[in-house]
Design a protein around this motif. Structure first.
Motif, PDB file in Angstrom:
ATOM      1  N   VAL A 121       0.835  -1.202   0.000  1.00 10.88           N
ATOM      2  CA  VAL A 121       0.000   0.000   0.000  1.00 10.88           C
ATOM      3  C   VAL A 121       0.873   1.257   0.000  1.00 10.88           C
ATOM      4  O   VAL A 121       0.620   2.214  -0.739  1.00 10.88           O
ATOM      5  CB  VAL A 121      -0.934  -0.020   1.233  1.00 10.88           C
ATOM      6  N   VAL A 122       1.933   1.234   0.813  1.00 10.39           N
ATOM      7  CA  VAL A 122       2.845   2.378   0.873  1.00 10.39           C
ATOM      8  C   VAL A 122       3.580   2.533  -0.462  1.00 10.39           C
ATOM      9  O   VAL A 122       3.795   3.646  -0.943  1.00 10.39           O
ATOM     10  CB  VAL A 122       3.836   2.218   2.052  1.00 10.39           C
ATOM     11  N   LEU A 125       1.274   4.400  -2.609  1.00 12.26           N
ATOM     12  CA  LEU A 125       1.041   5.758  -2.094  1.00 12.26           C
ATOM     13  C   LEU A 125       2.150   6.733  -2.483  1.00 12.26           C
ATOM     14  O   LEU A 125       1.879   7.875  -2.858  1.00 12.26           O
ATOM     15  CB  LEU A 125       0.907   5.691  -0.567  1.00 12.26           C
ATOM     16  N   ILE A 126       3.408   6.282  -2.406  1.00  9.38           N
ATOM     17  CA  ILE A 126       4.514   7.213  -2.667  1.00  9.38           C
ATOM     18  C   ILE A 126       4.460   7.749  -4.100  1.00  9.38           C
ATOM     19  O   ILE A 126       4.843   8.894  -4.340  1.00  9.38           O
ATOM     20  CB  ILE A 126       5.890   6.553  -2.382  1.00  9.38           C
ATOM     21  N   TYR A 127       3.939   6.963  -5.041  1.00 14.51           N
ATOM     22  CA  TYR A 127       3.815   7.471  -6.416  1.00 14.51           C
ATOM     23  C   TYR A 127       2.673   8.471  -6.538  1.00 14.51           C
ATOM     24  O   TYR A 127       2.740   9.404  -7.336  1.00 14.51           O
ATOM     25  CB  TYR A 127       3.652   6.317  -7.407  1.00 14.51           C
ATOM     26  N   VAL A 128       1.609   8.262  -5.723  1.00 13.95           N
ATOM     27  CA  VAL A 128       0.525   9.244  -5.704  1.00 13.95           C
ATOM     28  C   VAL A 128       1.062  10.586  -5.196  1.00 13.95           C
ATOM     29  O   VAL A 128       0.684  11.648  -5.685  1.00 13.95           O
ATOM     30  CB  VAL A 128      -0.643   8.749  -4.819  1.00 13.95           C
TER      31      VAL A 128
ATOM     32  N   PRO B  34      10.966   8.394  -4.623  1.00 17.31           N
ATOM     33  CA  PRO B  34       9.572   8.204  -4.193  1.00 17.31           C
ATOM     34  C   PRO B  34       9.428   7.959  -2.691  1.00 17.31           C
ATOM     35  O   PRO B  34       8.524   8.518  -2.058  1.00 17.31           O
ATOM     36  CB  PRO B  34       9.121   6.987  -4.996  1.00 17.31           C
ATOM     37  N   LEU B 240      -6.771   7.828   1.996  1.00 14.27           N
ATOM     38  CA  LEU B 240      -6.459   8.283   0.643  1.00 14.27           C
ATOM     39  C   LEU B 240      -7.743   8.496  -0.157  1.00 14.27           C
ATOM     40  O   LEU B 240      -7.876   9.469  -0.904  1.00 14.27           O
ATOM     41  CB  LEU B 240      -5.593   7.213  -0.038  1.00 14.27           C
TER      42      LEU B 240
END
Lengths: 292, 279
Positions: A121-122, A125-128, B34, B240
């Protein structure tokens, strides 16, 4: 003492003090198999049972309807981009780490392994945070009408992230064990770098390379968490096979969900079969190399 | 060139600069930049703000479930993983090679597939769940379901770390113990088990670390009720979806820090394993 090999019948050997009584052996085997049956074998069988429960027609319809076909195509496309890139990375990283001595090598190896310890999940997320609308590059991407998040490029990036270590970590120990003497001989005899790699190094590590690629591919096609965050779940366009399974399941379309899931389970079984084959070839290869 | 030589030993082989350069650029673009985005984004919060976000009751409940279920699953896998490794190395039985190959199934099977299969099995009307239903035990859609999914995910780790160590144990050691009058159980607990222990701990830590971050297999079977059966990775996704990027990122940073600590512990354990294997 003269060294005469006396054949010992197996029934006598069994009474030696380093073996367990038969009932202990049977109980332990039984317990181990019971555990594996409960947590491993039954779940695997149930995937195929549930997939075929409503008949072959329902099964075939589920895996040939347009959204399923689009999901299959997307999954294959993503793997076809992510796996070769990680293959090149794995070879470059293994060449630098295994064939040269430099400072900070252990840190580099740890960094390559990093994606394995990050929650999927992380990883998504980092690309978002970078490419999403609220992300660092979001406004610029929106201005230029480039979509990365909730589109195929985001899925490819997240897949690459989670599969970065597979090939490198397979190759590094293998190439380290081979040493550098053969390559040095090739270079001294006038081979250039590419010739040395393709004619000397590659034949020595081909099974390990294949093994890493197989595992990388299985994970690339099966990744769920990371891809789920960046995909946007748009049917027929950004749905990979695992995400398609989730959508069907959440619509209570269980037969179709398990039908699509059975394709992924087959992929897993093929991966395990190839892995077992490659391992036995690798063992043979190393035994031959030891004899010479 | 002088500078390069000071950190790299001389070699006649070509391609070092190209290979290392490509490795570093690729790793930076795909992994390091990232990952740093999560930390930089969270650094916009003050410490009290950050602390408030990552310690709300709902979040704390998710930590308790994630860590509790991961620990219990890793413990069960440590016990049965040791047993499976023992049986595979020491005994012969029909179908052994097939069983050995299938132990890796959780590595190869996509987590979503594992999730729906386990849910169907352990639901009240499922093949396995039906035996527990009359006893008043619900597995799917409860925290017990989370434990079942995490057990499946972590199954290969202990087996695959203990197996090679067990294969390498010299039979002379066990013979010596037997000659000196030790019973089989004493030989196991005093000679074999201490040799296996570092590998067992490594396998346990790997299974635990994997379980903490797991998402795909858990969300189907958990039922995902806030405060009861909601894992931390799911909470990140929930935030999110509500466009609470700051909250999601803060939780991600907590998860990342825990991953890094686990990575450090695993590296230390592996170092310990190698050292005790060398002796």
């Amino acid at each position: 003492m003269t060294a005469i090999a006396i054949p010992v019948p197996s029934r006598i050997r069994r009474t030696v003090g380093t073996d367990e009584p038969a009932w202990v052996r049977r109980t332990l085997i039984g317990l181990a198999l019971a555990f594996l049956t409960l947590f491993l074998f039954v779940p695997l069988i149930s995937v195929f049972y549930e997939a075929l429960k409503k008949g072959v027609d329902v099964y075939l319809a589920a895996i040939t309807e347009p959204d399923a076909v689009a999901a299959i195509q997307l999954t294959l496309t993503v793997a076809a981009i992510a796996v070769p890139l990680n293959l090149i990375f794995g070879i470059a990283a293994a060449w630098a780490i295994a064939k040269f001595e430099f400072r900070g090598k252990n840190l580099l190896i740890t960094l390559i392994d990093l994606p394995f310890s990050v929650s999927p999940v992380v990883s998504g997320l980092i690309y978002v945070l970078i490419f999403g609308l609220q992300g660092w590059l979001g406004p610029w991407l929106a201005e230029n009408d480039i979509k990365i998040i909730f589109a195929v490029p985001g899925i490819v990036l997240a897949t690459i992230f989670v599969t970065v270590p597979f090939i490198a970590r397979e190759l590094i120990p293998l190439m380290q064990a081979q040493g550098t003497e053969e390559e040095e001989a090739a270079v001294v005899l006038g081979a250039n770098g590419w010739q040395t790699f393709f004619r000397v190094t590659l034949p020595n590590v081909k099974w390990g390379l294949l093994y890493g690629t197989i595992l990388c591919n299985a994970r690339a096609m099966g990744e769920f968490g990371a891809v789920s965050v960046v995909s946007g779940h748009i049917r027929g366009s950004t749905n990979t096979l695992p995400l398609h399974v989730e959508i069907l399941y959440n619509e209570y379309n269980f037969a179709a969900a398990f039908a699509v899931a059975s394709l992924l389970a087959l992929l897993a079984l093929v991966t395990l079969a190839l892995k077992t084959f490659v391992e036995s070839r690798n063992k043979q290869y190393q035994e031959n190399a030891d004899e010479h | 060139m002088r500078k390069l030589h000071s950190f790299k030993q001389h070699s006649v082989l070509p391609g070092f600069n190209l290979a290392l350069g490509f490795t570093l650029v690729y790793l930076s673009l795909i992994v390091l930049i990232p990952l740093s985005a999560a930390f930089i984004r969270t650094s916009a919060l003050t410490w009290p703000e950050f602390w408030a976000v990552v310690t709300t009751p709902r979040v704390v409940a998710s930590y308790r479930l994630t860590f509790g279920a991961s620990f219990a699953a890793a413990l069960l896998n440590a016990i049965f993983g040791l047993l499976v490794a023992w049986v595979l190395v020491r005994y012969h039985f029909p179908g052994k090679r097939l069983v050995d190959a299938l132990v890796d199934l959780p590595f190869a099977l996509p987590t979503a597939v594992a999730g729906i299969a386990l849910t169907a099995l352990y639901a009240g009307n499922g093949w396995i769940g039906q035996f527990f239903e009359p006893l008043g035990i619900k597995i799917a859609f409860t925290p017990v379901g989370v434990f079942v999914a995490l057990t499946f995910i972590g199954l290969p780790f202990v087996v695959r770390t203990v197996q090679p160590v067990l294969e390498d144990i010299e039979s002379e050691l066990e013979e010596a113990a037997a000659t000196l009058g030790a019973t089989r159980l004493q030989t196991f607990s005093r000679v074999i088990f201490p040799t296996l222990f570092p590998a067992l701990m490594t396998g346990f830590a790997l299974a635990f670390a994997r379980a903490i971050g797991e998402y795909g297999s858990v969300i189907f079977i958990a039922g995902n009720m806030p405060m009861i059966s909601e894992i931390t990775p799911l909470l990140i996704i929930t935030k999110l979806e509500q466009y609470d990027y700051t909250g999601a990122t803060a939780l991600a940073v907590v998860m990342l820090v825990i991953s890094f600590v686990m990575l450090l512990i695993i590296n230390l354990l592996q170092w310990w394993s190698r050292r005790s294997a060398a002796i």
